[in-house]
Design a protein around this motif. Structure first.
Motif, mmCIF file in Angstrom:
data_model
loop_
_atom_site.group_PDB
_atom_site.id
_atom_site.type_symbol
_atom_site.label_atom_id
_atom_site.label_comp_id
_atom_site.label_asym_id
_atom_site.label_seq_id
_atom_site.Cartn_x
_atom_site.Cartn_y
_atom_site.Cartn_z
ATOM 1 N N VAL A 52 0.845 -1.115 -0.073
ATOM 2 C CA VAL A 52 -0.007 0.031 0.030
ATOM 3 C C VAL A 52 1.041 1.353 0.016
ATOM 4 C CG1 VAL A 52 -1.785 1.314 1.128
ATOM 5 C CG2 VAL A 52 -1.653 -1.120 1.220
ATOM 6 N N ILE A 53 0.766 2.090 -0.962
ATOM 7 C CA ILE A 53 1.524 3.269 -0.978
ATOM 8 C C ILE A 53 0.326 4.607 -0.654
ATOM 9 C CG2 ILE A 53 2.842 4.979 -2.193
ATOM 10 C CD1 ILE A 53 4.055 2.991 -3.803
ATOM 11 N N CYS A 54 0.930 5.157 0.534
ATOM 12 C CA CYS A 54 -0.424 6.545 0.770
ATOM 13 C C CYS A 54 0.620 7.651 0.394
ATOM 14 C CB CYS A 54 -0.768 6.506 2.120
ATOM 15 S SG CYS A 54 -1.350 4.842 2.637
ATOM 16 N N THR A 55 -0.101 8.656 -0.118
ATOM 17 C CA THR A 55 0.525 10.174 -0.330
ATOM 18 C C THR A 55 -0.262 11.007 0.395
ATOM 19 O OG1 THR A 55 -0.716 10.546 -2.357
ATOM 20 C CG2 THR A 55 1.559 9.434 -2.635
ATOM 21 N N GLY A 56 0.264 12.092 1.009
ATOM 22 C CA GLY A 56 -0.470 13.039 1.542
ATOM 23 C C GLY A 56 -0.872 12.643 3.249
ATOM 24 N N GLY A 57 -1.170 13.827 3.699
ATOM 25 C CA GLY A 57 -1.527 13.941 5.210
ATOM 26 C C GLY A 57 -0.390 13.722 6.144
ATOM 27 N N LEU A 58 0.821 14.322 5.768
ATOM 28 C CA LEU A 58 2.022 14.061 6.669
ATOM 29 C C LEU A 58 2.537 15.484 7.027
ATOM 30 C CD1 LEU A 58 4.198 11.517 4.483
ATOM 31 C CD2 LEU A 58 2.249 11.138 6.460
ATOM 32 N N GLY A 59 1.786 16.568 6.753
ATOM 33 C CA GLY A 59 1.905 17.730 7.042
ATOM 34 C C GLY A 59 1.963 18.174 8.609
ATOM 35 N N PRO A 60 2.047 19.294 8.928
ATOM 36 C CA PRO A 60 2.193 19.502 10.509
ATOM 37 C C PRO A 60 0.949 19.933 11.013
ATOM 38 C CG PRO A 60 2.853 21.718 9.003
ATOM 39 C CD PRO A 60 2.570 20.413 8.134
ATOM 40 N N THR A 61 -0.331 20.052 10.220
ATOM 41 C CA THR A 61 -1.206 20.504 10.815
ATOM 42 C C THR A 61 -2.345 19.428 11.231
ATOM 43 O OG1 THR A 61 -2.790 20.520 8.840
ATOM 44 C CG2 THR A 61 -1.424 22.450 9.152
ATOM 45 N N GLU A 62 -3.309 19.815 12.004
ATOM 46 C CA GLU A 62 -4.344 19.164 12.468
ATOM 47 C C GLU A 62 -4.954 18.163 11.619
ATOM 48 O OE1 GLU A 62 -6.224 19.058 15.858
ATOM 49 O OE2 GLU A 62 -4.018 19.796 16.397
ATOM 50 N N ASP A 63 -5.360 18.592 10.220
ATOM 51 C CA ASP A 63 -5.772 17.947 9.100
ATOM 52 C C ASP A 63 -4.886 16.812 8.676
ATOM 53 O OD1 ASP A 63 -7.741 19.934 8.814
ATOM 54 O OD2 ASP A 63 -6.817 20.711 7.068
ATOM 55 N N ASP A 64 -3.727 16.827 9.202
ATOM 56 C CA ASP A 64 -2.514 15.504 8.629
ATOM 57 C C ASP A 64 -2.765 14.617 9.612
ATOM 58 O OD1 ASP A 64 -1.771 17.216 6.319
ATOM 59 O OD2 ASP A 64 -0.956 18.591 7.684
ATOM 60 N N VAL A 65 -3.527 13.551 9.131
ATOM 61 C CA VAL A 65 -3.800 12.359 10.137
ATOM 62 C C VAL A 65 -3.457 11.180 9.328
ATOM 63 C CG1 VAL A 65 -5.960 13.512 10.889
ATOM 64 C CG2 VAL A 65 -6.310 12.038 8.969
ATOM 65 N N THR A 66 -2.787 11.220 8.438
ATOM 66 C CA THR A 66 -2.353 9.704 7.911
ATOM 67 C C THR A 66 -1.313 8.938 8.933
ATOM 68 O OG1 THR A 66 -2.502 10.924 5.558
ATOM 69 C CG2 THR A 66 -1.359 8.607 5.848
ATOM 70 N N ARG A 67 -0.418 9.439 9.397
ATOM 71 C CA ARG A 67 0.487 8.665 10.593
ATOM 72 C C ARG A 67 -0.263 8.044 11.364
ATOM 73 N NH1 ARG A 67 3.901 13.530 9.625
ATOM 74 N NH2 ARG A 67 2.156 14.543 10.588
ATOM 75 N N GLU A 68 -1.506 8.863 12.095
ATOM 76 C CA GLU A 68 -2.146 8.443 13.117
ATOM 77 C C GLU A 68 -2.972 7.284 12.753
ATOM 78 O OE1 GLU A 68 -4.239 11.800 14.386
ATOM 79 O OE2 GLU A 68 -5.670 10.438 15.689
ATOM 80 N N ALA A 69 -3.536 7.471 11.615
ATOM 81 C CA ALA A 69 -4.495 6.405 10.836
ATOM 82 C C ALA A 69 -3.856 4.952 10.726
ATOM 83 C CB ALA A 69 -5.050 6.943 9.657
ATOM 84 N N VAL A 70 -2.546 5.304 10.116
ATOM 85 C CA VAL A 70 -1.635 4.176 9.987
ATOM 86 C C VAL A 70 -1.357 3.487 10.899
ATOM 87 C CG1 VAL A 70 0.187 3.111 8.687
ATOM 88 C CG2 VAL A 70 -1.150 4.831 7.612
ATOM 89 N N ALA A 71 -0.883 4.129 12.124
ATOM 90 C CA ALA A 71 -0.455 3.481 13.290
ATOM 91 C C ALA A 71 -1.483 2.499 13.985
ATOM 92 C CB ALA A 71 0.129 4.619 14.236
ATOM 93 N N SER A 72 -2.772 3.306 14.119
ATOM 94 C CA SER A 72 -3.843 2.691 14.444
ATOM 95 C C SER A 72 -4.346 1.300 13.788
ATOM 96 C CB SER A 72 -5.195 3.628 14.666
ATOM 97 O OG SER A 72 -6.249 3.011 14.682
#
Lengths: 405, 405
Positions: A52-72
């Motif tokens: 799976v390759i994901c792009t985006g959502g790695l920025g510094p703002t509250e909107d950027d939730v990819t790290r959190e979603a993937v860890a979960s």
């Protein structure tokens, strides 16, 4: 990327790179900044696909939730990676700026993930594994993503692909319906699919044109090429002169090559297509060598004055008729002193149709030094579609005339 | 749609329609003709989201596996619907053709599904429910999908959406760069965003044209409309006559309305745009009322013979020059006895450029009963982009001439 107005280009680039190294893309998904939905999608993919390759959502703002979603989805905690935090701080320092506190979020890394350097931005990429599926996170901005993708693909993903090479070819077909092509070609692709070097075929129909996309997969590039060559030859045997090109060239490019070879010129007279036929012919670089001129004769007066179509002929047969199409083709050929003349007259709609000549009725004539071809078509669809189909039909009639000349 | 070369437009249209009725799109996925992968994706979505809309894969060929995958995900059998089969047979009959045997596949319907009529093709749409999730299948070709979507959205999906109304407006702008528009309009949209009825603005630049997409969200439709009206008026104050339309109408449609109002006719003479200008003007339904004719004069001889451009003028100034553009516009206006004449001459490339007149140099003239406008542009980009920008510039020059007449 979920708004109705944004076209996703990252996925096209990623697909191209993955196919180049022989990895098959089975699906791609666009999702908003929605942690639950991203977690669901990643979670569903774990164990089902290899990568799976994901792009985006790695920025510094509250909107950027990819790290959190993937860890979960992976069931691991997010932890600050001090080396990453230091690199981000350094990036700001080099521009004489302090690191804003929110950028510390970008140093959060799911436990066990490997960090991928980002030379053009603050967000690093991440590489993880869960239930046998590799998950790669890359930043969203194409100028950051693209260089990282190239490194990742070259250094790490190629090992996953097992060395298979994938080669594609596009075969363009004109003058036949999708089901005709499918009926004729199906016995072929059923055989190709189980051949020594398997070739997959996908049929794609757009307005007035069919494309067959062939894909061969082999250990060695030359083997894939050879299998495609053989497949194209078999198609040409079955489909005959309906095959426009086996190298992706358009109808107008094929016509251009033939005219150049003959040293011939062409001129067109069009009514319902309104200039689109001339425009398509002149889309080919270098077409000024063989396109002499075009007449867009919307009014009957223009047909008479420029092309010498007799008023009495228009009165007797109607402007949309085979005699008028032929007179237009002959008229433009004569006045321009060209070798080939095309005449197109029809009813593009939405108004102007009659019971006898409904919207979509188009008469097309192609005349050359040696032959004359005239045909009447009944196209379905709206104004734009009728124009497009009429242009494709006129180009194909011209191509066939040049082939069988 | 999974190849690196195809851009998905269906999903953009679907998103737009769903947003219009207040349904939020949480994700969208592109998947190949892969029955297992489609089954997995649909199966995962059942019970997780309210609605899944799938397009494509409803054709008659072996590749078309959506029906099968969805039936399998829902755990129901596929059955031939004789009423659907009869409708497909009738469609072929009306064109004097027998139904090919493979088209019978298109009459396969998952048990319990409702059939949605397709006025423009053989594949019907399907409407099903599984684990509380509505699943809608629509055909892939946009000209079939779009009209069905409108009916489905209006009649069935609106009931699913909540109270908030979302209203959009597209403002088209010509003759200014994206950054100019952004600089002028940004103070406005920063204010709109925090208004009583918030208005969001998205700026979109395509070749030779800027669009501002405005979106207002309110409990009552009338409030959203009013907020948009006010926003458009403020934009018009700031951008002046660069605003082409605030209702999404194209340049050529706006020109068409003005010509009809005046009772005027128009004729065009084009070189580098090769017929694209005439084609664009005649894309407007009813344009035969005011488009008299067009000349595509690729050769200098055509410019002299049809438009009366003196050979000596071409020799002195070059074919790509303001005097020649003006002579072309005047020539076509005179010969066609029209009120407006447009002349376009330029170098579309990739060859033919010089140091003085590089590729992308285009001279455009618009003449009417009262005025003459001539301008030279230097466009960047490839052949296709130069053609497109030249057409947009010629149309905008014509529009401004008609506005300020």
């Amino acid at each position: 990327m979920l708004t109705p107005f944004r076209v996703d280009t990252n996925s096209l680039l990623i697909t191209e790179h993955l196919e180049d190294i022989g990895l098959l893309v089975t699906s791609k998904t666009t999702v908003g900044d929605d942690v639950a939905e991203i977690r669901r999608l990643i979670g569903d993919a774990l164990g089902s696909v290899d990568l799976v390759i994901c792009t985006g959502g790695l920025g510094p703002t509250e909107d950027d939730v990819t790290r959190e979603a993937v860890a979960s989805a992976l069931g691991v905690p997010l932890e600050i990676d001090e080396a990453v935090a230091e690199r981000i701080r350094e990036r700001f320092r080099s521009r004489g700026l302090p690191m804003p506190e929110i950028n510390r979020r970008q140093a959060l890394v799911p436990r066990g993930a490997q960090v991928l350097d980002n030379a053009n931005g603050t967000a690093p990429g991440l590489w993880m594994t869960g239930r046998g599926t590799v998950v790669v996170l890359l930043p969203g901005p194409p100028r950051e993503m693209a260089p990282m993708l190239e490194t990742v693909v070259r250094d790490r993903l190629r090992a996953m692909s097992g060395g298979t090479k994938l080669v594609r070819r596009t075969v363009r077909i004109a003058g036949r319906s999708e089901s005709e092509v499918d009926t004729l070609a199906k016995p072929l692709y059923e055989r190709w699919r189980v051949g020594f070097v398997p070739v997959e075929a996908t049929i794609l129909a757009s307005v007035g044109q069919i494309e067959l996309h062939l894909t061969a997969r082999a250990e060695r590039h030359a083997d894939a090429e050879r299998a495609l060559e053989a497949a194209v030859r078999e198609l040409e045997e079955v489909l005959g002169s309906s095959v426009v090109s086996a190298d992706g060239r358009t109808l107008e490019a094929v016509i251009g090559s033939m005219l150049r070879e003959l040293g011939w010129t062409i001129a067109v007279a069009e009514s319902c297509t309104g200039g689109l036929l001339a425009s398509r012919l002149t889309d080919v670089p270098g077409s000024s060598a063989y396109v002499e001129r075009g007449a867009v004769c919307y009014s009957n007066r223009a047909k008479t004055e420029w092309l010498g179509v007799p008023e009495s002929m228009i009165a007797r047969h109607g402007a949309v008729s085979e005699p008028v199409a032929k007179a237009m083709a002959e008229g433009i050929r004569t006045v321009s002193r060209s070798n080939v003349g095309i005449g197109v007259t029809g009813i593009a709609g939405p108004d102007g149709g009659t019971a006898e000549k409904p919207v979509g009725t188009v008469a097309i004539a192609v005349v050359s030094d040696y032959t004359t071809r005239v045909r009447t078509f009944k196209f379905l669809g709206n104004r734009e579609h009728v124009k497009e189909q009429a242009v494709k039909a006129a180009l194909d009639l011209t191509r066939l005339m040049l082939v069988e000349r």
